[in-house]
Design a protein around this motif. Structure first.
Motif, PDB file in Angstrom:
ATOM      1  N   ILE A  70       0.913  94.316  -3.808  1.00 55.59           N
ATOM      2  CA  ILE A  70       0.233  94.072  -5.074  1.00 55.59           C
ATOM      3  C   ILE A  70      -0.239  92.622  -5.047  1.00 55.59           C
ATOM      4  N   PRO A  71      -1.556  92.392  -4.995  1.00 54.53           N
ATOM      5  CA  PRO A  71      -2.050  91.016  -4.935  1.00 54.53           C
ATOM      6  C   PRO A  71      -1.747  90.284  -6.237  1.00 54.53           C
ATOM      7  N   LEU A  72      -1.197  89.087  -6.115  1.00 53.71           N
ATOM      8  CA  LEU A  72      -0.890  88.267  -7.277  1.00 53.71           C
ATOM      9  C   LEU A  72      -1.843  87.092  -7.407  1.00 53.71           C
ATOM     10  N   SER A  73      -2.622  86.844  -6.374  1.00 51.21           N
ATOM     11  CA  SER A  73      -3.619  85.775  -6.414  1.00 51.21           C
ATOM     12  C   SER A  73      -4.982  86.409  -6.223  1.00 51.21           C
ATOM     13  N   ARG A  74      -5.975  85.831  -6.858  1.00 50.54           N
ATOM     14  CA  ARG A  74      -7.318  86.415  -6.799  1.00 50.54           C
ATOM     15  C   ARG A  74      -8.312  85.488  -6.123  1.00 50.54           C
ATOM     16  N   ARG A  75      -7.867  84.299  -5.734  1.00 51.81           N
ATOM     17  CA  ARG A  75      -8.769  83.334  -5.118  1.00 51.81           C
ATOM     18  C   ARG A  75      -8.952  83.668  -3.652  1.00 51.81           C
ATOM     19  N   PRO A  76     -10.198  83.866  -3.207  1.00 50.67           N
ATOM     20  CA  PRO A  76     -10.416  84.158  -1.790  1.00 50.67           C
ATOM     21  C   PRO A  76     -10.041  82.965  -0.918  1.00 50.67           C
ATOM     22  N   GLY A  77      -9.492  83.246   0.242  1.00 50.56           N
ATOM     23  CA  GLY A  77      -9.129  82.187   1.169  1.00 50.56           C
ATOM     24  C   GLY A  77      -7.849  81.494   0.734  1.00 50.56           C
ATOM     25  N   GLY A  78      -7.390  80.526   1.527  1.00 51.39           N
ATOM     26  CA  GLY A  78      -6.187  79.789   1.192  1.00 51.39           C
ATOM     27  C   GLY A  78      -4.957  80.674   1.229  1.00 51.39           C
ATOM     28  N   VAL A  79      -3.907  80.224   0.556  1.00 55.88           N
ATOM     29  CA  VAL A  79      -2.661  80.973   0.509  1.00 55.88           C
ATOM     30  C   VAL A  79      -2.820  82.153  -0.444  1.00 55.88           C
ATOM     31  N   GLN A  80      -2.404  83.330   0.012  1.00 62.40           N
ATOM     32  CA  GLN A  80      -2.472  84.555  -0.788  1.00 62.40           C
ATOM     33  C   GLN A  80      -1.054  84.945  -1.195  1.00 62.40           C
ATOM     34  N   ALA A  81      -0.882  85.374  -2.449  1.00 58.42           N
ATOM     35  CA  ALA A  81       0.430  85.787  -2.947  1.00 58.42           C
ATOM     36  C   ALA A  81       0.422  87.294  -3.199  1.00 58.42           C
ATOM     37  N   PHE A  82       1.503  87.955  -2.811  1.00 55.43           N
ATOM     38  CA  PHE A  82       1.646  89.398  -2.985  1.00 55.43           C
ATOM     39  C   PHE A  82       3.064  89.727  -3.435  1.00 55.43           C
ATOM     40  N   LYS A  83       3.193  90.776  -4.238  1.00 60.69           N
ATOM     41  CA  LYS A  83       4.483  91.422  -4.429  1.00 60.69           C
ATOM     42  C   LYS A  83       4.432  92.604  -3.483  1.00 60.69           C
ATOM     43  N   MET A  84       5.483  92.789  -2.705  1.00 61.46           N
ATOM     44  CA  MET A  84       5.502  93.857  -1.716  1.00 61.46           C
ATOM     45  C   MET A  84       6.637  94.813  -2.045  1.00 61.46           C
ATOM     46  N   LEU A  85       6.352  96.099  -1.969  1.00 61.92           N
ATOM     47  CA  LEU A  85       7.359  97.135  -2.199  1.00 61.92           C
ATOM     48  C   LEU A  85       7.502  97.958  -0.931  1.00 61.92           C
ATOM     49  N   ILE A  86       8.727  98.016  -0.425  1.00 59.52           N
ATOM     50  CA  ILE A  86       9.028  98.860   0.724  1.00 59.52           C
ATOM     51  C   ILE A  86       9.793 100.053   0.157  1.00 59.52           C
ATOM     52  N   PRO A  87       9.246 101.260   0.285  1.00 56.03           N
ATOM     53  CA  PRO A  87       9.897 102.428  -0.325  1.00 56.03           C
ATOM     54  C   PRO A  87      11.213 102.794   0.364  1.00 56.03           C
ATOM     55  N   ALA A  88      12.029 103.537  -0.373  1.00 50.62           N
ATOM     56  CA  ALA A  88      13.281 104.042   0.195  1.00 50.62           C
ATOM     57  C   ALA A  88      12.958 104.992   1.351  1.00 50.62           C
ATOM     58  N   ARG A  89      13.821 105.018   2.329  1.00 46.98           N
ATOM     59  CA  ARG A  89      13.646 105.876   3.502  1.00 46.98           C
ATOM     60  C   ARG A  89      14.945 106.640   3.746  1.00 46.98           C
ATOM     61  N   PRO A  90      14.882 107.970   3.816  1.00 44.11           N
ATOM     62  CA  PRO A  90      16.111 108.735   4.064  1.00 44.11           C
ATOM     63  C   PRO A  90      16.635 108.539   5.494  1.00 44.11           C
TER      64      PRO A  90
END
Length: 193
Positions: A93-113
């Motif tokens: 999920i992108p948390l920053s909208r500015r192109p280039g530079g440092v990019q911020a994301f929230k990342m979700l790794i789903p459960a795995r059986p």
């Protein structure tokens, strides 16, 4: 000159910065978008006015909203509507909208059986991550680490790395990613007595 001219004049430098931040040449971009190198060059230098026909393939290639590509002024609702990106079974999920530079994301790794087979990858850049929830398995070179909530890591992404769930549960983390060795700088707080 009106506001529209100002917005259009700023498109070329923004496009050039995006291309350079992504480490692409005009030839790379032409091959990806189907727009000729000469047209792209004239667009970046301001010798050609941007049109929807030219901007749509660039927006897709750079994976940025058209409004961000042209720097259109925001109007109306001030909330940011985040559009998740799904890659390799994970959600970014992108948390920053500015192109280039440092990019911020929230990342979700789903459960795995079942345990997932690590497939370490490399790419240009530098990554900083912070585990919000769950237990992250981080493979970095020959190291196999488990990071619980509250732990952070930073590394050069040219080193083979892989992220996954350590115990089969969901993992949530924040990621800052920068190209060309841009690192996150965390300043320690000062204690006042």
């Amino acid at each position: 000159m009106d506001d529209t001219d100002d917005v259009l004049d700023a498109v070329g430098p923004r496009l050039r910065a995006l291309r350079r931040d992504r480490g692409m040449t005009l030839a790379d971009l032409a091959a990806t978008t189907g727009v000729s190198e000469s047209t792209l060059s004239r667009l970046e230098s301001g010798q050609r006015r941007p049109s929807l026909e030219l901007l749509l393939p660039l927006s897709r290639t750079y994976d940025v909203p058209l409004d961000d590509l042209v720097g259109a002024p925001r109007t109306g609702d001030p909330r940011i509507h985040l559009k998740p990106i799904r890659r390799a079974g994970m959600i970014f999920i992108p948390l920053s909208r500015r192109p280039g530079g440092v990019q911020a994301f929230k990342m979700l790794i789903p459960a795995r059986p079942y345990p997932q087979e690590p497939t370490p990858q490399t790419h240009e850049g530098f990554e900083w991550l912070y585990v919000l929830n769950g237990h992250l398995r981080l493979i970095l070179g020959d190291r196999d680490l488990t990071l619980p909530p509250g732990e952070a890591a930073e590394f050069d992404t040219s080193m083979p790395h892989w992220l996954g769930t350590a115990d089969g549960g969901v993992v949530e983390l924040l990621i800052l990613f920068g190209l060309h060795g841009v690192r996150a700088h965390v300043q320690p707080g000062t204690q006042q007595g």
